[in-house]
Design a protein around this motif. Structure first.
Motif, PDB file in Angstrom:
ATOM      1  N   ASP A   1      16.347  20.598 -11.075  1.00  0.00           N
ATOM      2  CA  ASP A   1      14.926  20.529 -11.449  1.00  0.00           C
ATOM      3  C   ASP A   1      14.037  20.413 -10.219  1.00  0.00           C
ATOM      4  OD1 ASP A   1      15.724  20.687 -14.072  1.00  0.00           O
ATOM      5  OD2 ASP A   1      15.655  18.507 -14.424  1.00  0.00           O
ATOM      6  N   GLN A   2      14.440  19.615  -9.264  1.00  0.00           N
ATOM      7  CA  GLN A   2      13.646  19.459  -8.047  1.00  0.00           C
ATOM      8  C   GLN A   2      13.569  20.765  -7.259  1.00  0.00           C
ATOM      9  OE1 GLN A   2      15.477  16.214  -5.931  1.00  0.00           O
ATOM     10  NE2 GLN A   2      14.752  14.648  -7.376  1.00  0.00           N
ATOM     11  N   TYR A   3      14.655  21.466  -7.201  1.00  0.00           N
ATOM     12  CA  TYR A   3      14.664  22.724  -6.453  1.00  0.00           C
ATOM     13  C   TYR A   3      13.774  23.775  -7.113  1.00  0.00           C
ATOM     14  CZ  TYR A   3      16.378  27.155  -4.589  1.00  0.00           C
ATOM     15  OH  TYR A   3      16.451  28.411  -4.029  1.00  0.00           O
ATOM     16  N   VAL A   4      13.857  23.903  -8.442  1.00  0.00           N
ATOM     17  CA  VAL A   4      13.054  24.897  -9.145  1.00  0.00           C
ATOM     18  C   VAL A   4      11.566  24.604  -8.991  1.00  0.00           C
ATOM     19  CG1 VAL A   4      12.477  25.799 -11.439  1.00  0.00           C
ATOM     20  CG2 VAL A   4      14.867  25.488 -10.783  1.00  0.00           C
ATOM     21  N   ASN A   5      11.199  23.350  -8.925  1.00  0.00           N
ATOM     22  CA  ASN A   5       9.791  22.959  -8.798  1.00  0.00           C
ATOM     23  C   ASN A   5       9.279  23.024  -7.362  1.00  0.00           C
ATOM     24  OD1 ASN A   5       9.531  22.454 -11.569  1.00  0.00           O
ATOM     25  ND2 ASN A   5      10.339  20.367 -11.349  1.00  0.00           N
ATOM     26  N   GLY A   6      10.010  23.708  -6.489  1.00  0.00           N
ATOM     27  CA  GLY A   6       9.532  23.905  -5.127  1.00  0.00           C
ATOM     28  C   GLY A   6      10.247  23.090  -4.079  1.00  0.00           C
ATOM     29  N   GLY A   7      11.383  22.524  -4.393  1.00  0.00           N
ATOM     30  CA  GLY A   7      12.117  21.711  -3.428  1.00  0.00           C
ATOM     31  C   GLY A   7      12.730  22.538  -2.312  1.00  0.00           C
ATOM     32  N   SER A   8      13.120  21.853  -1.261  1.00  0.00           N
ATOM     33  CA  SER A   8      13.721  22.507  -0.102  1.00  0.00           C
ATOM     34  C   SER A   8      15.124  23.006  -0.436  1.00  0.00           C
ATOM     35  CB  SER A   8      13.779  21.538   1.075  1.00  0.00           C
ATOM     36  OG  SER A   8      14.558  22.063   2.127  1.00  0.00           O
ATOM     37  N   GLU A   9      15.429  24.199   0.042  1.00  0.00           N
ATOM     38  CA  GLU A   9      16.752  24.759  -0.212  1.00  0.00           C
ATOM     39  C   GLU A   9      17.836  23.997   0.540  1.00  0.00           C
ATOM     40  OE1 GLU A   9      18.773  28.860   1.096  1.00  0.00           O
ATOM     41  OE2 GLU A   9      17.332  29.130  -0.562  1.00  0.00           O
ATOM     42  N   SER A  10      17.565  23.612   1.760  1.00  0.00           N
ATOM     43  CA  SER A  10      18.558  22.875   2.545  1.00  0.00           C
ATOM     44  C   SER A  10      18.878  21.525   1.909  1.00  0.00           C
ATOM     45  CB  SER A  10      18.066  22.693   3.980  1.00  0.00           C
ATOM     46  OG  SER A  10      16.827  21.988   4.001  1.00  0.00           O
ATOM     47  N   ALA A  11      17.823  20.815   1.454  1.00  0.00           N
ATOM     48  CA  ALA A  11      18.045  19.530   0.797  1.00  0.00           C
ATOM     49  C   ALA A  11      18.807  19.710  -0.511  1.00  0.00           C
ATOM     50  CB  ALA A  11      16.712  18.833   0.542  1.00  0.00           C
ATOM     51  N   PHE A  12      18.515  20.814  -1.210  1.00  0.00           N
ATOM     52  CA  PHE A  12      19.200  21.110  -2.464  1.00  0.00           C
ATOM     53  C   PHE A  12      20.691  21.348  -2.221  1.00  0.00           C
ATOM     54  CE2 PHE A  12      20.530  24.705  -5.271  1.00  0.00           C
ATOM     55  CZ  PHE A  12      20.687  23.974  -6.434  1.00  0.00           C
ATOM     56  N   LEU A  13      21.015  22.136  -1.212  1.00  0.00           N
ATOM     57  CA  LEU A  13      22.414  22.421  -0.913  1.00  0.00           C
ATOM     58  C   LEU A  13      23.164  21.173  -0.458  1.00  0.00           C
ATOM     59  CD1 LEU A  13      22.047  25.866   0.918  1.00  0.00           C
ATOM     60  CD2 LEU A  13      22.640  25.429  -1.475  1.00  0.00           C
ATOM     61  N   GLU A  14      22.504  20.338   0.314  1.00  0.00           N
ATOM     62  CA  GLU A  14      23.133  19.092   0.748  1.00  0.00           C
ATOM     63  C   GLU A  14      23.378  18.163  -0.433  1.00  0.00           C
ATOM     64  OE1 GLU A  14      24.359  17.976   3.569  1.00  0.00           O
ATOM     65  OE2 GLU A  14      23.999  19.909   4.541  1.00  0.00           O
ATOM     66  N   GLY A  15      22.444  18.148  -1.382  1.00  0.00           N
ATOM     67  CA  GLY A  15      22.612  17.314  -2.566  1.00  0.00           C
ATOM     68  C   GLY A  15      23.800  17.749  -3.409  1.00  0.00           C
TER      69      GLY A  15
ATOM     70  N   LYS B   1      26.414  19.373  -2.322  1.00  0.00           N
ATOM     71  CA  LYS B   1      27.617  19.048  -1.552  1.00  0.00           C
ATOM     72  C   LYS B   1      27.983  17.576  -1.714  1.00  0.00           C
ATOM     73  CE  LYS B   1      29.458  19.186   3.167  1.00  0.00           C
ATOM     74  NZ  LYS B   1      29.162  19.542   4.584  1.00  0.00           N
ATOM     75  N   GLY B   2      26.969  16.717  -1.735  1.00  0.00           N
ATOM     76  CA  GLY B   2      27.220  15.291  -1.916  1.00  0.00           C
ATOM     77  C   GLY B   2      27.760  14.951  -3.285  1.00  0.00           C
ATOM     78  N   ARG B   3      27.482  15.799  -4.286  1.00  0.00           N
ATOM     79  CA  ARG B   3      28.016  15.566  -5.640  1.00  0.00           C
ATOM     80  C   ARG B   3      29.392  16.181  -5.832  1.00  0.00           C
ATOM     81  NH1 ARG B   3      23.746  14.117  -9.162  1.00  0.00           N
ATOM     82  NH2 ARG B   3      22.244  12.989  -7.851  1.00  0.00           N
ATOM     83  N   GLY B   4      29.967  16.712  -4.788  1.00  0.00           N
ATOM     84  CA  GLY B   4      31.313  17.272  -4.879  1.00  0.00           C
ATOM     85  C   GLY B   4      31.387  18.696  -5.371  1.00  0.00           C
ATOM     86  N   VAL B   5      30.265  19.417  -5.363  1.00  0.00           N
ATOM     87  CA  VAL B   5      30.262  20.808  -5.817  1.00  0.00           C
ATOM     88  C   VAL B   5      30.852  21.697  -4.722  1.00  0.00           C
ATOM     89  CG1 VAL B   5      28.823  22.704  -6.656  1.00  0.00           C
ATOM     90  CG2 VAL B   5      28.233  20.335  -7.230  1.00  0.00           C
ATOM     91  N   ASP B   6      31.630  22.674  -5.129  1.00  0.00           N
ATOM     92  CA  ASP B   6      32.282  23.587  -4.192  1.00  0.00           C
ATOM     93  C   ASP B   6      31.222  24.324  -3.363  1.00  0.00           C
ATOM     94  OD1 ASP B   6      33.531  26.026  -3.118  1.00  0.00           O
ATOM     95  OD2 ASP B   6      35.254  25.445  -4.314  1.00  0.00           O
ATOM     96  N   GLU B   7      31.350  24.231  -2.037  1.00  0.00           N
ATOM     97  CA  GLU B   7      30.362  24.865  -1.153  1.00  0.00           C
ATOM     98  C   GLU B   7      30.419  26.387  -1.237  1.00  0.00           C
ATOM     99  OE1 GLU B   7      29.745  23.265   2.842  1.00  0.00           O
ATOM    100  OE2 GLU B   7      31.190  21.676   2.356  1.00  0.00           O
ATOM    101  N   GLN B   8      31.600  26.957  -1.394  1.00  0.00           N
ATOM    102  CA  GLN B   8      31.715  28.402  -1.483  1.00  0.00           C
ATOM    103  C   GLN B   8      31.014  28.941  -2.725  1.00  0.00           C
ATOM    104  OE1 GLN B   8      35.738  29.823  -1.529  1.00  0.00           O
ATOM    105  NE2 GLN B   8      35.161  31.983  -1.709  1.00  0.00           N
ATOM    106  N   LEU B   9      31.211  28.265  -3.844  1.00  0.00           N
ATOM    107  CA  LEU B   9      30.532  28.681  -5.071  1.00  0.00           C
ATOM    108  C   LEU B   9      29.019  28.515  -4.943  1.00  0.00           C
ATOM    109  CD1 LEU B   9      32.880  27.267  -7.855  1.00  0.00           C
ATOM    110  CD2 LEU B   9      32.564  29.647  -7.181  1.00  0.00           C
ATOM    111  N   THR B  10      28.594  27.446  -4.304  1.00  0.00           N
ATOM    112  CA  THR B  10      27.165  27.224  -4.112  1.00  0.00           C
ATOM    113  C   THR B  10      26.549  28.350  -3.286  1.00  0.00           C
ATOM    114  OG1 THR B  10      27.495  24.825  -4.222  1.00  0.00           O
ATOM    115  CG2 THR B  10      25.437  25.615  -3.243  1.00  0.00           C
TER     116      THR B  10
END
Length: 523
Positions: free
Chosen positions: A282-296, A298-307
């Motif tokens: 939700d934060q990303y869609v509303n104009g959030g930073s892409e780098s912060a979104f990707l780091e978030g 990654k911190g939740r354990g989401v596969d980086e390759q899929l991301t």
């Protein structure tokens, strides 16, 4: 000139040089034209030989005539007559030589003109008669195919000019018919039938009588699109440098979301993203930073390759302000089910993922679902090394694998249906692995049942759900050959439950011809 000529018998005949000089010159000219024309055709060669013999016979005739008038050198009275005959014979020889030279020249020009004319391209000739100068020119094939629900299913290619219209209709919520495609054009045989019964059906639909078609819009209707993709670049049919399945998905999303009905009423579901990441989306869609979104993520354990593979879809959603839906169960919950089955999962967590518990249990006993489980779901199961030699352990692992997969499918379908049910005429486009949507028994097959459970008056049925496989190949459709597998349930015992692999097959570029079975006419 030597003043001699040779006749056909090989004898030498003496002729005055004053008489042979012009004839020899003309013979030389005709002979040069004859030699130059030999290169064009055999028929031309024959004509030149005929002209040469005509000239040569004319000269012999003139010489014979001169000898015939000069039989007696002692007869003085015959000499004026001999001179007159010699002048006439010389004129005839000159005329024959000039005629022969003209024939040889004209024949050469005609042959050359004919050869040049044949070498010019003919703009009215058919394509198959045109030479490609030895270059291989591949045939043009379509990139979009409808999997027609015949028995067995067949492929109907759609021209590139029709692709946008198909996607626009999906965006307007029309869904996809699951009945076999029938090309029923108006003709002299069915004109009166259509005029009479077509009018009756139109009036019946207008007044809402018996058999009236259900209106595919309103607060009780929603539509769903599932894009089966391969984001780990294994076995995909997409060619290198085309951006892969994610780029193709964005191309389809552009056309699907063009209708005005999609403004503020469309969401994109992500089957790989745990539901706990919804706030980050939700934060990303509303104009959030892409780098912060990707780091978030990654911190939740989401596969980086899929991301990374989903980045084009993320950016499209942010540009259009379309909500992104996190659909997958949490990783720790899946680990629990994988080790001990569904009964080991916390009841509260289970209720979060499963809204229609009775329907969830009853589905496992459905004959059509059993066919899907045997022919598709279990095909991806790989026992651990410890269970290979132990049959009991292998069966236990297979049961836990089954529990994990159906939990994933039910959780994703429940999350999708909850978002759509609260929004009339909404559309949810879900991006999921091909293995979770092929043969219509995974996430996509559960949506109609859950929608009707959440809303008793729901109009969502199987036709409201459209499944599109992106760049599928033979292995992803569980085929043992190079051909794509289009169906499961081919034996007489399960023909009643035969299911096609998807509604559409979509490719980034022209697929190989040896992977497309049962092709029908292009539409």
């Amino acid at each position: 000139c030597s003043g001699q000529s040779i006749d056909c018998a090989g004898h030498s005949n003496t002729m005055p040089s004053s008489f042979l000089s012009p004839i020899s010159l003309l013979l030389a000219v005709a002979l040069c034209h004859h030699q130059g024309a030999e290169a064009f055709s055999a028929s031309s060669n024959n004509r030149h030989q005929l002209v040469h013999h005509q000239i040569y016979n004319s000269a012999l005739f003139a010489h014979a005539s001169r000898d015939g008038g000069n039989n007696s050198d002692k007869d003085d009275n015959s000499r004026p007559k001999q001179s007159s005959n010699n002048q006439i014979n010389r004129r005839e020889a000159l005329r024959s030589a000039l005629t022969g030279a003209a024939l040889a020249t004209s024949s050469t020009l005609i042959t050359a003109s004919t050869a040049n004319a044949l070498a010019l391209p003919n703009p009215f000739a058919a394509d198959y008669t045109q030479s490609s100068n030895g270059r291989y020119i591949p045939a043009k094939r379509c990139t979009a195919y409808l999997v027609d629900a015949t028995i067995p299913p067949s492929l109907i290619p759609y021209r590139a000019s029709r692709e946008a219209a198909i996607l626009k209709n999906l965006g307007m919520g029309y869904g996809t018919s699951k009945a076999p495609f029938i090309e029923d054009d108006l003709n002299l045989n069915n004109m009166m039938n259509k005029a009479v019964f077509g009018t009756i059906n139109a009036v019946n639909n207008a007044v809402g009588g018996e058999g009236a078609d259900l209106v595919k819009k309103g607060e009780n209707y929603q539509s769903f699109i599932f894009l089966g993709a391969n984001f780990d670049d294994t076995f995909t049919a997409a060619a290198a440098g085309e951006g892969g399945d994610a780029q193709l998905a964005v191309g389809l999303l552009e056309d699907v979301c063009k209708p005005k009905e999609r403004i503020g009423n469309t969401a994109i579901g992500l089957a790989f993203c745990p539901q706990s990441c919804q706030e980050l989306l939700d934060q990303y869609v509303n104009g959030g930073s892409e780098s912060a979104f990707l780091e978030g993520l990654k911190g939740r354990g989401v596969d980086e390759q899929l991301t990374s593979a989903h980045l084009p879809i993320f950016r499209f959603a942010q540009k259009k302000r379309f909500p992104l839906l996190a659909l997958a169960p949490e990783a720790q919950d899946l680990e629990t089910v994988r080790k001990g089955g569904l009964q080991t999962l916390d009841p509260e967590r289970r209720e979060t993922y499963v809204a229609d518990a009775q329907g969830f249990i009853a589905l496992t006993q459905d004959p059509k679902f059993k066919l899907y489980t045997e022919k598709s779901l279990f095909k991806d199961f790989k026992p651990s090394s410890a269970a290979v030699s132990d049959e009991v352990a292998a069966r236990a692992e297979q049961g836990n694998y089954f529990a994990e997969k159906i939990l994933v499918h039910e959780a994703c379908a429940t999350r999708i249906s909850k978002w759509a049910t609260s929004r009339p005429n909404s559309l949810v486009i879900t991006v999921a692995p091909i293995s979770d949507v092929r043969f219509l028994g995974g996430i996509n097959g559960r949506v109609p049942r859950i929608s009707r459970f959440l809303n008793k008056e729901s109009l969502v049925d199987e036709e409201a759900v459209t499944t599109i496989l992106l760049n599928p190949n033979a292995k992803e459709t569980l085929s043992e050959s190079k051909w794509l597998r289009l169906e499961i349930g081919t034996s007489p015992d399960n023909w009643a439950y035969q299911t096609k692999v998807a509604d559409y097959l979509w490719f980034s570029s022209m697929p190989k011809v040896n992977m497309l079975p049962r092709m029908m006419n292009e539409q």
